[in-house]
Design a protein around this motif. Structure first.
Motif, PDB file in Angstrom:
ATOM      1  N   ARG A 167       4.381   3.921  -9.859  1.00  0.00           N
ATOM      2  CA  ARG A 167       3.178   3.748  -9.058  1.00  0.00           C
ATOM      3  C   ARG A 167       2.066   4.721  -9.423  1.00  0.00           C
ATOM      4  O   ARG A 167       1.118   4.896  -8.677  1.00  0.00           O
ATOM      5  CB  ARG A 167       3.510   3.803  -7.563  1.00  0.00           C
ATOM      6  N   ARG A 178      -1.223   5.047  -6.507  1.00  0.00           N
ATOM      7  CA  ARG A 178      -0.950   4.157  -5.358  1.00  0.00           C
ATOM      8  C   ARG A 178      -0.997   2.707  -5.786  1.00  0.00           C
ATOM      9  O   ARG A 178      -1.599   1.861  -5.133  1.00  0.00           O
ATOM     10  CB  ARG A 178      -1.919   4.454  -4.235  1.00  0.00           C
ATOM     11  N   ILE A 179      -0.354   2.418  -6.887  1.00  0.00           N
ATOM     12  CA  ILE A 179      -0.200   1.030  -7.316  1.00  0.00           C
ATOM     13  C   ILE A 179       0.675   0.332  -6.269  1.00  0.00           C
ATOM     14  O   ILE A 179       1.677   0.901  -5.835  1.00  0.00           O
ATOM     15  CB  ILE A 179       0.461   0.982  -8.703  1.00  0.00           C
ATOM     16  N   PRO A 180       0.284  -0.870  -5.835  1.00  0.00           N
ATOM     17  CA  PRO A 180       1.004  -1.504  -4.720  1.00  0.00           C
ATOM     18  C   PRO A 180       2.496  -1.658  -4.987  1.00  0.00           C
ATOM     19  O   PRO A 180       2.930  -1.829  -6.118  1.00  0.00           O
ATOM     20  CB  PRO A 180       0.334  -2.876  -4.612  1.00  0.00           C
ATOM     21  N   PRO A 227     -11.197   0.208  -6.159  1.00  0.00           N
ATOM     22  CA  PRO A 227     -11.154   1.557  -5.627  1.00  0.00           C
ATOM     23  C   PRO A 227     -12.332   1.864  -4.716  1.00  0.00           C
ATOM     24  O   PRO A 227     -13.390   1.257  -4.816  1.00  0.00           O
ATOM     25  CB  PRO A 227     -11.206   2.422  -6.882  1.00  0.00           C
ATOM     26  N   ALA A 239      -0.799  -3.227 -13.092  1.00  0.00           N
ATOM     27  CA  ALA A 239      -1.371  -2.323 -12.100  1.00  0.00           C
ATOM     28  C   ALA A 239      -2.789  -2.724 -11.742  1.00  0.00           C
ATOM     29  O   ALA A 239      -3.169  -2.752 -10.572  1.00  0.00           O
ATOM     30  CB  ALA A 239      -1.346  -0.893 -12.630  1.00  0.00           C
ATOM     31  N   ASN A 287      -6.881  -6.820  -7.345  1.00  0.00           N
ATOM     32  CA  ASN A 287      -6.617  -6.970  -5.923  1.00  0.00           C
ATOM     33  C   ASN A 287      -5.854  -8.246  -5.582  1.00  0.00           C
ATOM     34  O   ASN A 287      -6.056  -8.838  -4.537  1.00  0.00           O
ATOM     35  CB  ASN A 287      -7.934  -6.940  -5.152  1.00  0.00           C
ATOM     36  N   GLY A 331     -10.248  -3.787 -10.612  1.00  0.00           N
ATOM     37  CA  GLY A 331      -9.174  -3.922  -9.636  1.00  0.00           C
ATOM     38  C   GLY A 331      -9.050  -5.363  -9.241  1.00  0.00           C
ATOM     39  O   GLY A 331      -9.909  -5.924  -8.570  1.00  0.00           O
ATOM     40  N   LEU A 344      -4.365   5.854 -12.653  1.00  0.00           N
ATOM     41  CA  LEU A 344      -4.291   4.967 -11.504  1.00  0.00           C
ATOM     42  C   LEU A 344      -3.155   5.443 -10.622  1.00  0.00           C
ATOM     43  O   LEU A 344      -2.076   5.728 -11.106  1.00  0.00           O
ATOM     44  CB  LEU A 344      -3.961   3.549 -11.950  1.00  0.00           C
ATOM     45  N   HIS A 397       5.134  -0.633 -11.140  1.00  0.00           N
ATOM     46  CA  HIS A 397       5.392  -0.796  -9.709  1.00  0.00           C
ATOM     47  C   HIS A 397       6.512   0.107  -9.209  1.00  0.00           C
ATOM     48  O   HIS A 397       6.774   0.168  -8.022  1.00  0.00           O
ATOM     49  CB  HIS A 397       5.716  -2.258  -9.397  1.00  0.00           C
ATOM     50  N   THR A 405      -3.125  -5.918  -9.576  1.00  0.00           N
ATOM     51  CA  THR A 405      -2.625  -5.884  -8.210  1.00  0.00           C
ATOM     52  C   THR A 405      -3.294  -4.825  -7.348  1.00  0.00           C
ATOM     53  O   THR A 405      -3.265  -4.914  -6.131  1.00  0.00           O
ATOM     54  CB  THR A 405      -1.107  -5.643  -8.207  1.00  0.00           C
ATOM     55  N   SER A 406      -3.906  -3.816  -7.990  1.00  0.00           N
ATOM     56  CA  SER A 406      -4.526  -2.762  -7.188  1.00  0.00           C
ATOM     57  C   SER A 406      -5.805  -3.272  -6.535  1.00  0.00           C
ATOM     58  O   SER A 406      -6.529  -4.058  -7.121  1.00  0.00           O
ATOM     59  CB  SER A 406      -4.879  -1.566  -8.063  1.00  0.00           C
TER      60      SER A 406
END
Lengths: 351, 234, 338
Positions: C237, C148-150, C60, C53, C73, C71, C146, C234, C56-57
């Motif tokens: 999420r 809205r994990i992608p 913020p 998580a 990203n 993050g 966390l 994932h 990939t997030s």
């Protein structure tokens, strides 16, 4: 002819002899390890808050009551009992049931006995809860562990079963008393103020004194009674105990009885010190318990006592520098450190 | 009179069968030795007799009573005392405590018996407060035997009492065994050290592969050329 | 509920069951094949999930998160624009690596010692990981967690179809892991593991370095658990330290393996579906049956009952059903892979 080789032994000085008798044999490496630890502690003293040390000793007393039972069961039954923490929680809740549900019906109620926050009912409930959990532990052995032992099941199977017992007890406690926090009836009380900014809550004093009495009782039992000696013999060498005619079934009952009773009392005291009961309180206490047991050497009740005090004080002292919610992690770190340096505990053989 | 009579004993651990039908007899007052190669079942036979290993077929009689199915806890009460080869003391307990555990099933005041053991093994008295785990191999073996003697056994079963001892100590151990026997205790001995043990034995058995191979008087076995070649090293 | 609602529910159920099946496979490597007693699955679960998580997030928004600074990203770096969402697989691999590394450290310390120490240490790891993510707000937003994990291929698939895609992803990964574990345990290496489980002393006497084999098995199983955690991240999420409660992140998985049969990979997967089915199904029941405490009690009772009645699990080990082959023989004819 002298067939016994007379290896030189000049260890018979009284002070050492005493230490040896209580299971703390001294060797140069051990003495230096203890000295180093002592110096470390002394060196830290100016920087620590003595109040935290006092708190640590109180917490350590509670850990000790749990850890002594755990280490006895571990040594005698070769079972790392994952349900031991939940025996504590069960004891706390049984006492809660007695204080909250039974005693008020016969007109016994109250809180704030003398300097303490809790009342007379807790004192009545304490031995009753101990008896209930002791009998429960014996019953669970007859129901589960004895069958597994008779089958010569591996320790892993035994521990797995104890994990199942732990989960069941917690489920049962939650089902009956809900997962919400409860507490014994209490009235707030003044803490005792001592010099150097040391504050001792009266409850903590009660906990420590009761722990000392109980530990002394266990010491007397193990050292002077026939059953106590049989327990130590079984822990040392189960086969030889068997061929010496020791009734191992009785030993097992006594072990569970003592372990269960101490766990229940530890649970009640924990609930008193923390001023609350939660079903998960016992499970969360497992890591400090095991840390104390491993620190003192598995199967060594005197070691578990020392280990518990070390773990308790370390946990409380750590809050001076790090977030208090890391306390159990501190116990875990101590345990890992011991496993790295002296896997058989601080009093065990290095080999 | 036959004190102990094991007849066609079959026993083993788990799926492995080690004894395939072994018969031995010990008469009152005798010293009997069992010799044989490693893994022939000598120790298993002892454990089967005292009840540590289950007797799967055949029988064990002690003073005419069938004890094939008895637990060690029961056999010790009728006078069968067993000294294992290793792990034969309680290491974290003192010597005195070890002897007290030896007397566990005694109902009388056994202090006099502890004193007798201290007479028999004076070294133990000197270190009575030491933990057994601190003893040397020889002292430990003496303590193990003393522990078993605490009950005044009728039959003492010794599993390789000379194993792991310095050669200088071995002769002494066998002398002690003879001494103990002369006080009226019958002895069943399992030994690797065949020559020394046969020398003090009234009779001996040779086991091999879990069955009886030979039996004779001690001196006769010593003189037997085949026994000499295989077990006495020429 | 109409038909499409039922299908959606079943798809969601299947994804969770397959994620749990991954954990059951990992635990099977530990317990079923090697006899390693890991009661801290939750620790590896959390580490795997948080690793994937966090990598990939996106970082913020400072307005929303005061403390949280991390993050990776990976999703928006554009570095690995290979036409597929490579970051997703990188996240899985990183989750496996992190769990493997932690397992390596813990295993190196405890596996040389008595078996019991490992279990106590895994318990400690699980709790410590939870404390860490709870207290260190900068790392993962603390107890708020966390969210809205992608999504995997999130910009390609319509939100309402995400589960249809993800069930395929989970299935493929489960199949790959299943094949890998199956292959590993049937190899000479796996035979040594089983020999260790049956009789460690004999195995050591036959010249195998028992410690190394146990350590390899512990790391291997932990890596599988890490992948399971990443898959979970994932899918759901949302992660918070409370997600990794010992009940849902450790005990349920034990019950799955116990029901399915330890030492039996197919059983482990089947056990995951059965136990998760019972778990999910009973929440519709009235009264006490849907009470989480009652389910906790039942899970405990099931574990104890299986230990008492059928320690090999309900299905038992495949090997024992089909053909029995003495463990000692397995040691003798196996070759040391390391």
């Amino acid at each position: 002819m002298n067939l016994v080789s007379s290896r030189p032994r000049n260890l018979a000085r009284p002070s050492r002899r005493y230490l040896r008798r209580i299971g703390l044999r001294m060797s140069p490496s051990r003495i230096s390890a203890l000295l180093a630890a002592g110096l470390l502690i002394l060196g830290f003293l100016p920087f620590v808050k003595l109040g935290l040390v006092v708190n640590g000793l109180i917490l350590g007393s509670v850990i000790a009551l749990g850890a002594i039972g755990l280490t006895l069961v571990y040594g005698i039954l070769k079972l790392g009992n994952f349900a031991h923490g939940d025996y504590m929680a069960l004891g706390a809740y049984v006492a809660f049931f007695i204080v909250d549900g039974v005693l008020p019906r016969v007109g016994i109620e109250g809180a704030g006995l003398g300097p303490f926050t809790f009342g007379f009912p807790v004192l009545i409930a304490l031995p009753l809860a101990a008896a209930v959990v002791a009998l429960g532990a014996i019953a669970l052995d007859a129901l589960i562990y004895r069958r597994l032992r008779d089958r010569a099941a591996s320790t892993a199977i035994l521990m797995m079963a104890s994990l199942g017992v732990a989960i069941s007890i917690r489920g049962l406690v939650q089902l009956i008393w809900s997962g919400e926090t409860q507490h014994y009836p209490r009235e707030s009380r003044q803490v005792f103020h001592l010099p150097m900014d040391v504050r001792i809550p009266p409850d903590g004093l009660f906990v420590a004194v009761l722990a000392v009495i109980l530990v002394a009782g266990v010491y007397g039992l193990l050292t002077y009674t026939k059953m106590g000696k049989a327990m130590r013999a079984t822990s040392d060498n189960p086969t030889l105990a068997l061929v010496s005619g020791i009734n191992t079934r009785q030993v097992v009952w006594w072990t569970w009885g003592i372990g269960g009773a101490l766990a229940a009392i530890a649970g009640v005291l924990l609930a008193v010190v923390q001023a609350q009961l939660l079903p998960i309180m016992g499970w969360k206490f497992l890591i400090p318990l095991f840390a104390a047991v491993i620190l003192g050497g598995i199967g060594n009740p005197y070691g578990a006592l020392i280990g518990a005090l070390i773990v308790g004080v370390s946990m409380e002292l750590s809050t001076q520098w790090i977030n208090p919610s890391y306390k159990p992690a501190v116990a875990f770190a101590i345990m890992i450190g011991v496993l790295l340096a002296r896997p058989r505990g601080i009093f065990g053989d290095t080999q | 009179m036959a004190l102990l009579e094991a007849f066609n004993v079959v026993a083993g651990y788990g799926e492995t069968e080690i004894l395939h039908g072994v018969s031995i007899t010990v008469n009152t007052g005798e010293v009997v030795t069992i010799i044989g190669p490693n893994g022939c079942g000598k120790s298993t036979l002892m454990k089967a007799i005292v009840g540590l290993v289950r007797v799967r077929a055949g029988s064990v009689h002690f003073r005419g009573v069938d004890i094939s199915d008895q637990d060690p806890e029961q056999t010790v009460r009728i006078g069968l005392c067993y000294v294992p080869q290793t792990d034969n003391v309680f290491p974290s307990m003192t010597i005195r405590e070890n002897l007290e555990i030896g007397a566990f099933v005694r109902r009388d005041d056994y202090q006099f018996r502890i004193d007798e053991m201290f007479e028999l093994f004076p070294d133990l008295r000197r270190s009575a407060r030491l933990k057994a785990g601190t003893l040397s191999g020889g002292q430990r073996q003496m303590l193990a035997i003393a522990r078993a003697l605490m009950l005044d056994p009728v039959l003492l079963l010794l599993d390789e009492p000379s194993a792991g001892l310095a050669p200088a100590l071995v002769a002494g151990v066998f002398k002690r065994i003879r001494d103990i026997n002369s006080t009226g205790v019958s002895i069943l001995l399992v030994e690797q050290n065949a020559r020394e043990s046969l020398r003090i034995s009234d009779r001996g058995y040779v086991l091999s592969g879990g069955v009886n191979q030979l039996q004779d008087t001690g001196p006769a076995l010593l003189d037997n050329p085949e026994v000499g070649r295989v077990y006495l090293g020429g | 509920m109409d038909i499409s609602g039922v299908i959606d529910y079943l798809i969601g159920f299947a994804i969770m069951a397959m994620i749990y099946a991954v954990f059951a496979l990992g635990l099977n490597v530990h317990w079923g094949f090697t006899g390693l007693f890991n009661i801290g699955i939750a620790g590896f679960f959390a580490l795997g999930a948080y690793t994937a998580a966090l990598l990939t997030s996106p970082p913020p928004d400072p307005d929303q998160f005061e403390d949280f600074i991390f993050g990776g990203n990976l999703a928006n770096q554009g570095l690995l624009d290979l036409g597929v969402d490579a970051w997703f697989f990188l996240g899985l691999a990183a989750a496996a690596l992190v769990c493997g590394l932690v397992a390596l450290i813990i295993g190196t310390i405890t596996l040389r010692l008595n078996d019991d120490y490992l279990s106590i240490a895994t318990l400690g790891i699980a709790e410590s990981v939870r404390f860490f993510f709870l207290n260190e707000k900068w790392a993962a937003n603390g107890s708020k967690g966390l969210y809205r994990i992608p999504k995997f291929l999130g910009d390609v698939v319509a939100p309402e179809n995400y589960d249809y895609l993800y069930v395929v992803v989970a299935l493929v990964i489960l199949l790959i892991l299943f094949a890998a574990v199956q292959r590993a345990v049937r190899s000479p290496w796996g035979r040594v593991l089983r020999a260790i489980r049956e009789d460690e002393v004999t195995t050591a006497a036959s010249g195998k370095n028992v410690f190394h084999f146990k350590l390899q098995s512990f790391v291997f199983g932990a890596m599988i658990m890490g992948i399971g955690g990443a898959l979970f991240a994932h899918h759901v999420r949302f992660l918070s330290p409370l997600t990794f409660d010992p009940l849902l992140a450790t005990f349920v998985i034990w019950a799955m393996l116990m029901v399915g049969g330890s030492g039996n990979n197919l059983g482990a997967v089947l056990g995951a579906f059965v136990v998760w089915g019972v778990w999910a199904g009973t929440q519709f029941l009235p009264g006490v049956f849907s009470d989480p405490s009652f389910r906790l009690l039942m899970i405990g009772v099931i574990i104890v009952a299986i230990m008492l009645l059928r320690p090999g699990g309900l299905l038992g080990e495949w090997r024992r059903i089909v053909a029995s082959r003495p463990a000692s023989a397995a040691v003798r004819d196996s070759t040391d892979p390391g």
